[in-house]
Design an enzyme around this catalytic site. Sequence first.
Site, short mmCIF file in Angstrom:
data_model
loop_
_atom_site.label_atom_id
_atom_site.label_comp_id
_atom_site.label_asym_id
_atom_site.label_seq_id
_atom_site.Cartn_x
_atom_site.Cartn_y
_atom_site.Cartn_z
N GLY A 36 0.82 -1.20 0.00
CA GLY A 36 0.00 0.00 0.00
C GLY A 36 0.85 1.25 0.00
O GLY A 36 2.03 1.24 0.38
N TYR A 40 2.01 9.37 3.66
CA TYR A 40 3.35 9.65 4.14
C TYR A 40 4.28 8.45 4.10
O TYR A 40 5.42 8.55 4.53
CB TYR A 40 3.28 10.19 5.58
CG TYR A 40 2.52 11.48 5.66
CD1 TYR A 40 3.13 12.69 5.36
CD2 TYR A 40 1.16 11.49 5.97
CE1 TYR A 40 2.43 13.88 5.39
CE2 TYR A 40 0.44 12.68 6.00
CZ TYR A 40 1.09 13.87 5.71
OH TYR A 40 0.37 15.05 5.73
N ASP A 151 -6.50 6.12 14.52
CA ASP A 151 -6.94 5.88 13.13
C ASP A 151 -7.60 4.50 13.02
O ASP A 151 -7.27 3.72 12.12
CB ASP A 151 -5.74 5.97 12.19
CG ASP A 151 -6.15 6.15 10.73
OD1 ASP A 151 -7.28 6.62 10.49
OD2 ASP A 151 -5.35 5.83 9.84
#
Length: 272
Positions: A36, A40, A151
């Site tokens: 992926g 960042y 997250d």
Amino acid sequence: MELERSWQRLIGLFADRPGRQGIIIGDRYVIRELLGMGSYGLTYLCVDQQTGREVALKESKPSKGRLAARLLSREADVLQHLHHPAIPKLLDTFNVRRRNYMVTEYVRGQTLEQLIFEEGQQYTERECLELACQLLSPVAHVHQQGFIHGDIRIPNVIVREGRVHLIDFGLARRLGEPLLPELKRRMKDVPELEDEPAIPDQDLQDIGHFLLFMLYSAYEPQKGSAPASWQEELQLTPALHEMLERLLGLRPGYEGGAGELQREMDRLRALL
């Protein structure tokens, strides 16, 4: 200004070009595939030549410069404090040619995002509660060590042999620490809550959104029906309805944190 931004994007595309299969990084890690690419960092599935094990190798995005390197360093710092079977272990950190890398255990499985959108998986109330209850264990451990994950979403939860694993600690921070100013400037959809110092309630609210998303996997709207709130669209057990409202801040929350929520989920699972 527009020309400058276009030029920066072009430079970024070149600088952030993923490494090819077979390339060896740090004289040790052989790239198998790109897992992926985030805002960042780039994450690869690699083989550790010293152990023969599959590992996840994360590289800070070169185009994001010092901020990406700082975020990767912070993520590694968080992971070195965590020791839980549902959280990948930190294995290594190193720098090569001004590029920063972090190596963790690789969890082979599928994210809940893949299961729902690619496999068409649907979850019942009980199954949603079971997965959320499993997720609470690593989340509680993160809080006990003095951090929040920051997250918790379906792309960051992997299911392997029926068990959940929490990954991607790129936005994790210490309790009481505010969001980095650089991230605020770059993130257009930062919730108001992110302006406050990190508290466990932020992860619990994410679990509420996570649970709600899971419940919607089995929702089939009637033809011609107008969009409505989740309270109207989802036919939920009253106790689960109340739990969601508490998690989402529509009622008083869980002052006892993940422990209190765990007990409430266990009680509700016993009723279903």
